[in-house]
Each structure stands twice: as structure tokens, then as C-alpha cells.
Scaffold this motif. Structure first.
Motif, PDB file in Angstrom:
ATOM      1  N   THR A 246       0.808  -1.237   0.000  1.00  0.00           N
ATOM      2  CA  THR A 246       0.000   0.000   0.000  1.00  0.00           C
ATOM      3  C   THR A 246       0.831   1.272   0.000  1.00  0.00           C
ATOM      4  O   THR A 246       0.275   2.358  -0.117  1.00  0.00           O
ATOM      5  CB  THR A 246      -0.922   0.032   1.231  1.00  0.00           C
ATOM      6  N   GLN A 247       2.160   1.160   0.150  1.00  0.00           N
ATOM      7  CA  GLN A 247       3.061   2.306   0.237  1.00  0.00           C
ATOM      8  C   GLN A 247       2.804   3.175   1.474  1.00  0.00           C
ATOM      9  O   GLN A 247       3.232   4.329   1.530  1.00  0.00           O
ATOM     10  CB  GLN A 247       2.980   3.171  -1.041  1.00  0.00           C
ATOM     11  N   GLU A 248       2.111   2.629   2.474  1.00  0.00           N
ATOM     12  CA  GLU A 248       1.973   3.340   3.740  1.00  0.00           C
ATOM     13  C   GLU A 248       3.261   3.187   4.544  1.00  0.00           C
ATOM     14  O   GLU A 248       4.064   2.289   4.285  1.00  0.00           O
ATOM     15  CB  GLU A 248       0.785   2.785   4.523  1.00  0.00           C
ATOM     16  N   THR A 249       3.465   4.071   5.521  1.00  0.00           N
ATOM     17  CA  THR A 249       4.712   4.075   6.278  1.00  0.00           C
ATOM     18  C   THR A 249       4.436   4.125   7.779  1.00  0.00           C
ATOM     19  O   THR A 249       3.389   4.613   8.222  1.00  0.00           O
ATOM     20  CB  THR A 249       5.580   5.287   5.904  1.00  0.00           C
ATOM     21  N   LYS A 250       5.406   3.613   8.539  1.00  0.00           N
ATOM     22  CA  LYS A 250       5.371   3.706   9.991  1.00  0.00           C
ATOM     23  C   LYS A 250       6.795   3.907  10.494  1.00  0.00           C
ATOM     24  O   LYS A 250       7.771   3.593   9.794  1.00  0.00           O
ATOM     25  CB  LYS A 250       4.804   2.423  10.618  1.00  0.00           C
ATOM     26  N   SER A 251       6.898   4.429  11.718  1.00  0.00           N
ATOM     27  CA  SER A 251       8.193   4.602  12.348  1.00  0.00           C
ATOM     28  C   SER A 251       8.171   3.963  13.733  1.00  0.00           C
ATOM     29  O   SER A 251       7.151   4.020  14.437  1.00  0.00           O
ATOM     30  CB  SER A 251       8.536   6.091  12.469  1.00  0.00           C
ATOM     31  N   PHE A 252       9.304   3.347  14.101  1.00  0.00           N
ATOM     32  CA  PHE A 252       9.455   2.742  15.423  1.00  0.00           C
ATOM     33  C   PHE A 252      10.797   3.172  15.997  1.00  0.00           C
ATOM     34  O   PHE A 252      11.734   3.485  15.255  1.00  0.00           O
ATOM     35  CB  PHE A 252       9.417   1.216  15.342  1.00  0.00           C
ATOM     36  N   THR A 253      10.896   3.158  17.320  1.00  0.00           N
ATOM     37  CA  THR A 253      12.158   3.455  17.988  1.00  0.00           C
ATOM     38  C   THR A 253      12.549   2.288  18.882  1.00  0.00           C
ATOM     39  O   THR A 253      11.727   1.771  19.642  1.00  0.00           O
ATOM     40  CB  THR A 253      12.053   4.742  18.835  1.00  0.00           C
ATOM     41  N   VAL A 254      13.821   1.874  18.780  1.00  0.00           N
ATOM     42  CA  VAL A 254      14.361   0.792  19.601  1.00  0.00           C
ATOM     43  C   VAL A 254      15.507   1.360  20.423  1.00  0.00           C
ATOM     44  O   VAL A 254      16.473   1.900  19.867  1.00  0.00           O
ATOM     45  CB  VAL A 254      14.852  -0.377  18.725  1.00  0.00           C
ATOM     46  N   ALA A 255      15.415   1.266  21.748  1.00  0.00           N
ATOM     47  CA  ALA A 255      16.455   1.774  22.639  1.00  0.00           C
ATOM     48  C   ALA A 255      17.633   0.809  22.682  1.00  0.00           C
ATOM     49  O   ALA A 255      17.474  -0.408  22.535  1.00  0.00           O
ATOM     50  CB  ALA A 255      15.890   1.986  24.042  1.00  0.00           C
ATOM     51  N   TYR A 256      18.819   1.352  22.904  1.00  0.00           N
ATOM     52  CA  TYR A 256      20.041   0.553  22.956  1.00  0.00           C
ATOM     53  C   TYR A 256      20.072  -0.312  24.204  1.00  0.00           C
ATOM     54  O   TYR A 256      19.868   0.164  25.313  1.00  0.00           O
ATOM     55  CB  TYR A 256      21.251   1.489  22.927  1.00  0.00           C
ATOM     56  N   ASP A 257      20.353  -1.605  24.003  1.00  0.00           N
ATOM     57  CA  ASP A 257      20.500  -2.551  25.098  1.00  0.00           C
ATOM     58  C   ASP A 257      21.603  -3.522  24.696  1.00  0.00           C
ATOM     59  O   ASP A 257      21.384  -4.434  23.896  1.00  0.00           O
ATOM     60  CB  ASP A 257      19.189  -3.292  25.360  1.00  0.00           C
ATOM     61  N   GLU A 258      22.801  -3.330  25.248  1.00  0.00           N
ATOM     62  CA  GLU A 258      23.936  -4.101  24.749  1.00  0.00           C
ATOM     63  C   GLU A 258      23.882  -5.577  25.130  1.00  0.00           C
ATOM     64  O   GLU A 258      24.624  -6.387  24.577  1.00  0.00           O
ATOM     65  CB  GLU A 258      25.252  -3.491  25.199  1.00  0.00           C
ATOM     66  N   SER A 259      22.995  -5.944  26.053  1.00  0.00           N
ATOM     67  CA  SER A 259      22.880  -7.357  26.407  1.00  0.00           C
ATOM     68  C   SER A 259      22.439  -8.199  25.214  1.00  0.00           C
ATOM     69  O   SER A 259      22.729  -9.400  25.144  1.00  0.00           O
ATOM     70  CB  SER A 259      21.901  -7.538  27.572  1.00  0.00           C
ATOM     71  N   PHE A 260      21.728  -7.581  24.251  1.00  0.00           N
ATOM     72  CA  PHE A 260      21.317  -8.290  23.039  1.00  0.00           C
ATOM     73  C   PHE A 260      22.534  -8.807  22.267  1.00  0.00           C
ATOM     74  O   PHE A 260      22.500  -9.881  21.673  1.00  0.00           O
ATOM     75  CB  PHE A 260      20.509  -7.366  22.121  1.00  0.00           C
ATOM     76  N   SER A 261      23.611  -8.009  22.273  1.00  0.00           N
ATOM     77  CA  SER A 261      24.747  -8.285  21.393  1.00  0.00           C
ATOM     78  C   SER A 261      25.863  -9.071  22.058  1.00  0.00           C
ATOM     79  O   SER A 261      26.754  -9.568  21.358  1.00  0.00           O
ATOM     80  CB  SER A 261      25.319  -6.955  20.871  1.00  0.00           C
ATOM     81  N   GLU A 262      25.844  -9.201  23.359  1.00  0.00           N
ATOM     82  CA  GLU A 262      26.956  -9.848  24.055  1.00  0.00           C
ATOM     83  C   GLU A 262      27.238 -11.270  23.554  1.00  0.00           C
ATOM     84  O   GLU A 262      28.404 -11.633  23.332  1.00  0.00           O
ATOM     85  CB  GLU A 262      26.703  -9.827  25.563  1.00  0.00           C
ATOM     86  N   PRO A 263      26.214 -12.120  23.314  1.00  0.00           N
ATOM     87  CA  PRO A 263      26.518 -13.468  22.784  1.00  0.00           C
ATOM     88  C   PRO A 263      27.168 -13.424  21.406  1.00  0.00           C
ATOM     89  O   PRO A 263      28.031 -14.259  21.093  1.00  0.00           O
ATOM     90  CB  PRO A 263      25.142 -14.142  22.736  1.00  0.00           C
TER      91      PRO A 263
END
Length: 302
Positions: A246-263
Motif C-alpha cells: 500500500t506504500q503506507e509508512t510507519k516509524s518505530f524506535t528501539v532503545a540501545y540494550d547491549e545485552s542483546f549483542s553480548e553473545p
């Protein structure tokens, strides 16, 4: 003019199918696109790509072999016209959002001068090339390099907004993405119609309220690298999503959390250690037996 000769290799079947299309021009376009796709892409094979690391089927042994040989298995380079068309649409979506942010002066990152071929960093839209003083019309946005050199990780974010202390990630959402990553979500919106089972696009897009899981994992790794290796204060990532149907748009924000990347950081460290001692790791997906990804390298060796 002598006829073109196409050698066997990735994409050959798709190429040959294009020669059977009734409309010659359409077939010629497909052959042209597939010929371009068969050329070396320039994608680095001496680094770990965050987009691969965040996948559930990322194989540490396959990553070891690719880094050691600096080449991908042949299977990975196969493509189709549909796949290339999807990539091209994604590039256009990126260019659109980046152009708007550039016009607003809200985009920092690397910039490429088309006149002298120089690259330089700027916190906002540059008025001239840093090296040769070429005007803005000669300069294009070259995104945000994110490298953790000791860990052999290298990638690029779609943008960085200093005013928001945020990386920018631009995505397109189609039914294929949902089938692959969130099939249970897609299934909720399948309805019976006179034309069979089809998704209710209006309700589906209305209820799409967060980025896809792999995208979240990827930007978390981007933010980890930005903060720990690039001295770039990325506190969050702002997503811009375009819905293909449909060419509609949305925006989201994700806060930094380094525990996601440690593994993932631990895994990259282990792979680098293995490279330094030339000791292949075990396949983390299927142990000594190996998985489809690492076994491809054994087949290529044969």
C-alpha cells in the motif's frame, strides 16, 4: 553483432528461462539484470557481516571458512530476477528516505564525492567536497560505516541523526518477510475470499506495531559497535518502514540494550581466536556432523 555467450554458473537456469519469454524486451531486461548479478558484487568476504550474525542459522564454522578463504560457497551467490528486483526496490526506498533527511540537514555519515572519488565524514549535508571543493550536486550519501576491527566485524547503518543520537534503519515490509520471520502473525490475517485464502492488508498493517525480530537484533549489534568501536553516541535506532502493498509508512524506535549483542560479540571473539590458531571451530548448529552452511565449504573443496 555476435551473440552473447553465457557460461555455466549461478543463475544460469534463470538466465536461460528468460530467453523463453514471449516478449523479447522483457526477456532481454531479465537477462541483463542476471548478467549484472553474476559479476563480483564487491561485498567484503574478509569481515563478519552483522546481517548474517543475527540470523538464527548463523554457522560459526561457515563464518570461519569464509573469513579464511575470503570467498562464499557458490550456492550463496545464486540469484533470480525476482530477488534482484526486490533488492532494487529496497535500494530505491533507502535513497528516498536518505534524500529527504539530507534535504533537512538531519543526516550524518560518510559522503562520497563523484568528482574526485573521495570519502569524508560530515555531521550534516556538506556544501562542498572536503577534498576538491566540488559542489553538493556532486556528492552522494555513503551511509554510516560500523567496524569492530579487532573482531573482524564490518557493516553499514542506513543513517545517523546527531540531533536524535540515533541510528537510522530503513526497511520495506512485504508478505515474504512476514512469511519468513513472523508466519504466526501473518496467519492471523488470512481470510477466505472468492479468490482463495488472502491476507487482509488493512488489518495486518494496522496491527504491525514493532520491527521484525532480526532487524532489532541487527540494529542492537550496530549500536554496540557504534558505541564501543566507533565513538558514535547511538542511544537508539529509529526505523522507517514502508509497506510494499500500500506504500503506507510507519516509524518505530528501539532503545540501545547491549545485552542483546553480548553473545554475538563472544562468538566473534571465538572465531577470531580460531583464525589466529588456524583451528576450525565446531559447527554451533549441528556439532561434528555439520550443517548445510559449513558443509557447502567442504563440497567446494572437493
Amino acid at each position: 553483432m555476435a551473440p552473447r555467450v553465457v557460461k555455466g554458473g549461478p543463475g544460469l537456469t534463470e538466465y536461460l528461462n528468460a530467453t523463453k519469454i514471449a516478449e523479447p524486451l522483457f526477456g532481454d531486461v531479465q537477462k541483463h539484470v542476471l548478467e549484472k548479478a553474476a559479476r563480483p558484487s564487491g561485498r567484503r568476504q574478509d569481515v563478519l557481516h552483522p546481517s548474517e550474525m543475527v540470523k538464527s542459522d548463523w554457522c560459526h564454522l561457515a563464518a570461519f571458512h569464509r573469513l579464511r578463504l575470503e570467498v562464499e560457497p557458490a550456492e550463496k551467490s545464486k540469484t533470480t530476477f525476482t530477488r534482484e528486483n526486490i533488492f532494487e526496490e529496497g535500494h530505491r526506498t533507502h535513497s528516498k528516505w536518505q534524500r529527504w533527511l539530507t534535504e533537512m540537514g538531519r543526516l550524518a555519515g560518510d559522503w562520497h564525492c563523484l568528482f574526485c572519488d573521495g570519502y569524508f565524514w560530515a555531521e550534516e549535508t556538506p556544501e562542498a567536497c572536503e577534498y576538491c571543493s566540488a559542489p553538493t550536486s556532486c556528492i552522494e550519501y555513503a551511509e554510516v560505516p560500523l567496524n569492530a576491527h579487532p573482531l573482524l566485524i564490518g557493516g553499514k547503518a542506513d543513517g545517523f541523526s546527531p540531533q536524535d543520537s540515533a541510528l537510522i534503519e530503513i526497511k520495506t515490509l512485504g508478505l515474504g518477510s512476514l512469511r519468513y520471520e513472523r508466519p504466526e502473525f501473518l496467519e492471523r490475517y488470512i481470510v477466505e475470499t472468492d479468490h482463495g485464502r488472502l491476507p487482509d492488508m488493512t488489518r495486518l498493517w494496522r496491527d504491525f506495531r514493532r520491527p521484525l525480530p532480526a532487524a532489532v537484533r541487527q540494529v542492537q549489534l550496530y549500536m554496540y559497535i557504534a558505541n564501543h568501536f566507533e565513538d558514535l553516541p547511538a542511544e537508539r535506532t529509529i526505523f522507517f518502514y514502508d509497506f510494499k502493498p500500500t506504500q503506507e509508512t510507519k516509524s518505530f524506535t528501539v532503545a540501545y540494550d547491549e545485552s542483546f549483542s553480548e553473545p554475538l560479540i563472544e562468538a566473534a571473539t571465538a572465531i577470531v581466536d580460531c583464525l589466529q590458531t588456524d583451528t576450525p571451530p565446531f559447527c554451533n548448529l549441528n556439532g561434528r556432523a555439520g550443517c548445510a552452511s559449513c558443509l557447502e565449504f567442504k563440497e567446494d573443496d572437493k
